[in-house]
Scaffold this active site. Structure first.
Site, mmCIF file in Angstrom:
data_model
loop_
_atom_site.group_PDB
_atom_site.id
_atom_site.type_symbol
_atom_site.label_atom_id
_atom_site.label_comp_id
_atom_site.label_asym_id
_atom_site.label_seq_id
_atom_site.Cartn_x
_atom_site.Cartn_y
_atom_site.Cartn_z
ATOM 1 N N GLY A 19 5.908 -6.598 -4.439
ATOM 2 C CA GLY A 19 5.309 -5.867 -2.578
ATOM 3 C C GLY A 19 5.604 -7.254 -1.731
ATOM 4 N N LEU A 20 7.104 -6.817 -0.959
ATOM 5 C CA LEU A 20 7.164 -8.293 -0.462
ATOM 6 C C LEU A 20 7.042 -7.519 1.455
ATOM 7 C CD1 LEU A 20 10.335 -9.825 -2.654
ATOM 8 C CD2 LEU A 20 7.347 -10.417 -2.319
ATOM 9 N N ARG A 61 5.060 -7.778 5.251
ATOM 10 C CA ARG A 61 4.601 -8.728 5.913
ATOM 11 C C ARG A 61 3.286 -9.697 5.564
ATOM 12 N NH1 ARG A 61 2.923 -6.366 11.430
ATOM 13 N NH2 ARG A 61 1.591 -5.832 9.902
ATOM 14 N N ARG A 102 10.880 -2.965 -3.827
ATOM 15 C CA ARG A 102 11.968 -2.171 -3.970
ATOM 16 C C ARG A 102 13.348 -2.443 -2.724
ATOM 17 N NH1 ARG A 102 8.487 3.684 -4.541
ATOM 18 N NH2 ARG A 102 8.183 1.977 -1.726
ATOM 19 N N ASN A 138 -5.810 -3.175 -0.364
ATOM 20 C CA ASN A 138 -6.416 -2.475 -0.035
ATOM 21 C C ASN A 138 -7.046 -1.351 -0.690
ATOM 22 O OD1 ASN A 138 -7.602 -3.967 2.329
ATOM 23 N ND2 ASN A 138 -5.755 -2.999 3.500
ATOM 24 N N SER A 174 -8.553 -10.896 4.804
ATOM 25 C CA SER A 174 -8.452 -11.285 5.581
ATOM 26 C C SER A 174 -7.783 -12.083 6.519
ATOM 27 C CB SER A 174 -9.662 -10.986 6.916
ATOM 28 O OG SER A 174 -10.566 -11.048 8.092
ATOM 29 N N LYS A 185 -14.652 -7.308 0.873
ATOM 30 C CA LYS A 185 -13.419 -7.281 1.932
ATOM 31 C C LYS A 185 -13.841 -6.189 2.477
ATOM 32 C CE LYS A 185 -10.475 -7.599 5.236
ATOM 33 N NZ LYS A 185 -8.760 -6.149 4.552
ATOM 34 N N ASN A 202 -15.434 -5.283 6.894
ATOM 35 C CA ASN A 202 -13.849 -4.175 7.884
ATOM 36 C C ASN A 202 -15.077 -3.588 8.459
ATOM 37 O OD1 ASN A 202 -11.886 -5.416 6.605
ATOM 38 N ND2 ASN A 202 -10.704 -2.992 6.610
ATOM 39 N N GLU A 222 -16.181 -5.462 10.702
ATOM 40 C CA GLU A 222 -15.207 -5.611 12.082
ATOM 41 C C GLU A 222 -15.322 -4.349 12.757
ATOM 42 O OE1 GLU A 222 -11.363 -6.092 10.371
ATOM 43 O OE2 GLU A 222 -10.951 -4.680 11.176
ATOM 44 N N TYR A 223 -15.235 -3.273 12.711
ATOM 45 C CA TYR A 223 -15.296 -2.333 13.247
ATOM 46 C C TYR A 223 -17.367 -1.829 14.821
ATOM 47 C CZ TYR A 223 -12.044 1.084 10.578
ATOM 48 O OH TYR A 223 -11.264 1.425 9.985
#
Lengths: 327, 327, 327, 327
Positions: free
Chosen positions: A7-8, A10, A31, A95, A121, A191, A195, A198-199
């Site tokens: 999986g490449l 970002r 892919r 995630n 994060s 994690k 989040n 964070e919210y």
């Protein structure tokens, strides 16, 4: 160490780059052949299939799966497990829901495989700042992988040391920006709560700025209105105030660009973590009014009106003959 | 008894009628001569001014001021006080803030006048069902006025008696639908909290119906969607369920007319009482998440988007490059 | 009709009695032989095993399972299904999670069995008042069972008819106190939301009474304190006010017994439905601040202090040197 | 410049010291002669009365009142105004309610005096880090006082510049840590909202840590429990995570000292600002679920049980015969 990065996008691409800069070797698979080619240009070995990737990895093989949460991650882990040798390590850096981690780790352990979950994060800033990581897995496997995490992490940098943190007692890893949180699932659990928080933080700022903005409202008596400069307020709060934070830095930057935030419609998405945090709290019977209200505010931001609002109007009409106020 | 009814709107006019039906005499005054004429047609004595009204009242005069909350009530009470004789009684039957009652009662007491505050629930249904009243004032004055309240109140009717309510100990008035709540201000205070609760009850139903409605959403997996008949659900809950109530009756009626409530936009007004209840709770340091959230839901219903929502979008864009979801 | 009642606790036993009074026949089974004996004394056929019960039922057999939610219900349904003939009907009258209903109905349908879920409100009052029922299942099966539901339901009684409810168009069942809500799971789903609303209504009253009680606090200026009679306030609100309801009736009764509610510690339990309602809302992205806050208030009621509270104290100490206030 | 510092507590004393270090002169007054003596030892001129202080100040005199909010501030300002000459400036550096500022400024303007309100964040850390200040007043007066604020403020220091902040356009003051927010009252208003946000941020962290802590609960299935190291989690989040902040730094420090926070009882005080923020939001009709819930959590932290909780127990007992769960 040699790592198969699957999986490449970002996140995966930049992590691979940071690892290579730190002296590790990357076998890169995606892919999308272009994504592979770009990483090969940056120094990775490319692979056109999981099989080819397997052939280029050491034993035990270290697989870092960096895909969007959901079916694709599950399927990829299954596919890798189908080709794996005893002792191989599969890391899910996405995630995933922590209960999926617990389930997968059990299943893979029966095959003699090790499963590691890494919650990250720092988002798009990670290549530059390093990745803050919360990691779950068995102790021996995490120790083995330590050099990888050490490279990905931000390092101590110039962030001042926390007072009261004793040398020799406290785990150095936390000060470098990663922790071994516990058994499989613990990484993504921490994690997830991150989040959730964070919210809550974001909503606290959002409501505060809403109150500042609203102070210019012509609903207020004229001598009690202020036209406040939100851009400068965000800036000044970065400077020695109790509420300085990275999210405030980002707010200040957005407001410096446009104090009216005109480019944003305010329809705010949410991902699974916010919801899962509420679920976890309900399982534990922990009251979390702020985290829940923060999630609900996002739901509300995405609709013009709710059926519930109409119910309120209908009841008011029923008992008082009230007609609605025009918007 | 003879009562000067000042303000002949929907509430004041109907109260006057109910009082006359109960054998009382009404001296009717309103700035709108038509309103006076209508009440005279129903048996009241009319007055074209407060002075004329004063002349037609007994001593002590009993004034029932039934005007919208705010300046007009304050000015009218001042005007009446300016013409009053020692021992006269001024009743504010509107929705005044209870701290205004406390202030007024003190000031009028210095003039030898009595002040009574009456909070009324039941709205437009009062003429038919009677008025549920929460009353503040000094004991002697309230005793004197008791026949008036007795007439206005619903009476025991066919509402079943509350178990555990002991004859001879408990105040009969409550069972007839009115109470002497305490000194001046206590009536409107209890009414204010009544409205705070009302907001909470309404919002609880609204949210529940929203969840029922949302169960048909095509965001859900197909085998987990239900197209529920909200009209029948509201109806069945009236019949032996734990959540039966008058507000549910009203909801059932609105939904029986139109299960989509299409005529309502869902922009929901709020009056002072909801806000004052939050204020009172803050003065007492009492946590009231539900009552506050109910009020805030109304604020939110009246705007398309908030600046706070835009702040959230801006922060998400800042840390993750997230673009907003289209609505 | 002939019904096998499995589970003869307070709910199951009374339902069986109401069915027999209505002319139905009951085959009664419970692990507790005494419970069976009591129901036999009231006219039921007893059974000492599911096998014996099966033998005494007609074809298709109608099984009404009335057990506490959870494993015992699941196991009993499995056991019945293992002995069932094609076309038999299994009704779960307990508080199952609606997704379990969907799953079970699919599985049983493969065996040629019909599954019906019935959510019931009215609790211990049902024998007397009738049971308000929300029912899910396939249309043909529900039609077949209609006489059973008709008997269990409260009937129209003396509850006034909802205005706007048109004869001939609207389903009569809702007016008798039961509805066919939709396919399997829809019954328990509607019941679940009912309980979510119930939490919200209860919390709205609770907060309101808390504000009334707190008005006597000596933290307030002396001239702004009221010692309010909560017993009479609950009573008067039953009489024509907008917030009259059955829950208020119960509150009035409890307060009439003891205005201080001294026998209650205030540690409030919650069952699955409250939590599942939040989950359902999150799946639908529906904001439900009030229902969630109501659930969280119960969690909070059961602990003396939270770790979160200590975090707040620690932060305040950190930035301001604030020491905690003594309780 | 020469400034009369009235009130030499922790805040006033340190501000005076920072001003003297920056080259300003201080005339120091406090009711506590020791406090005056200490500041004289640090280079200030002492005064035993406001009159003496007045005599030592220039014209226009600059008075900085640094007292606890409330009556003492009001009285002191009145006393100073009684002795002031035309053009004198009175600065309230405490935590006054912004509506009091608006009122005072109007009144003092009639006397020819200038009123300035300064809200300060940074608390006990200000001497070292500088004071983040939000300032309200008329333009000319604020310009005159600029050198004072410049000295007290943190300055740009090593906090990175906000991207998008344009040289020449944006006010430099914000980047040094102070702003001229608007007319009198605007300073304390912005500071008030700052504190409202602070409550929200703190509660978000508190709830998150509560969920982390609760994950070890033996209410959970054994394979879903984690014993998490909160100390290391707080530390790692400081390092490149989205939720890094100064409040998190303080949390990390407190947890590094004692991961159980045993010294704290969790009874959390609140000051006026949190409440006033809710009030301001209600005046503006801005929904602020998170800020309100944060305040209410503090109220709840200070009582063992609420009367509302008992109401819930009483209702549950009423409709279901539920007995309370033991704590």
């Amino acid at each position: 160490m040699k790592i198969g990065m699957i999986g490449l996008g970002r996140m995966g691409g930049n992590m691979a780059r940071r690892l290579m800069r730190g002296g590790h070797q990357i076998v890169a698979y995606d892919r999308d052949a272009d994504a592979v080619a770009k990483l090969v240009a940056d120094g990775a070995e490319g692979a056109v299939s999981l099989d080819e990737a397997r052939g280029k990895l050491d034993s035990p093989a270290i697989w870092w799966v960096m895909l969007p949460a959901g079916d694709i991650t599950e399927q990829t882990i299954d596919a890798i497990a189908g080709k794996a040798n005893d002792g191989d390590i599969i890391i899910d850096g996405g995630n995933s829901f922590y209960k999926d981690d617990i389930r997968r780790a059990k299943k893979l352990a029966e095959q003699g495989l090790h499963y590691v979950d890494v919650g990250t994060s720092g988002g798009v800033w990670g290549l530059e700042r390093g990745y803050c990581m919360m990691i779950g897995g068995d102790d021996a496997t995490l120790e083995l992988l330590d050099p990888i995490f050490d490279t990905l992490a931000p390092g101590t940098g110039d962030i001042p040391r926390t007072p009261n943190r004793a040398d020799g007692v406290a785990d150095k890893r936390a000060e470098k920006g990663y922790i071994f949180a516990g058994p499989p699932g613990a990484g993504h659990f921490v994690k997830m709560v991150h989040n959730g928080i964070e919210y809550g933080l974001m909503q606290a700022y959002a409501e505060g700025f809403d109150v500042l903005k609203g102070k210019a409202s012509d609903k207020l008596p004229e001598d009690q209105r202020f036209e406040l400069n939100l851009t400068d307020i965000a800036e000044v709060w970065r400077r020695g105030s109790v509420i300085s934070s990275w999210l405030l830095d980002l707010s200040a930057s957005a407001l410096a660009k446009d104090g009216h935030l005109s480019q944003f419609s305010g329809h705010v998405a949410d991902s699974g973590e916010g919801r899962w945090t509420i679920d976890a709290a309900m399982e534990e019977a922990v009251p979390i009014n702020v985290l829940a209200a923060s999630l609900f505010a996002r739901y509300r931001s995405r609709v013009d009106t709710t059926f519930g609002d109409k119910m309120l109007s209908a009841m008011r009409y029923g008992f008082g003959g009230h007609v609605e106020i025009p918007q």
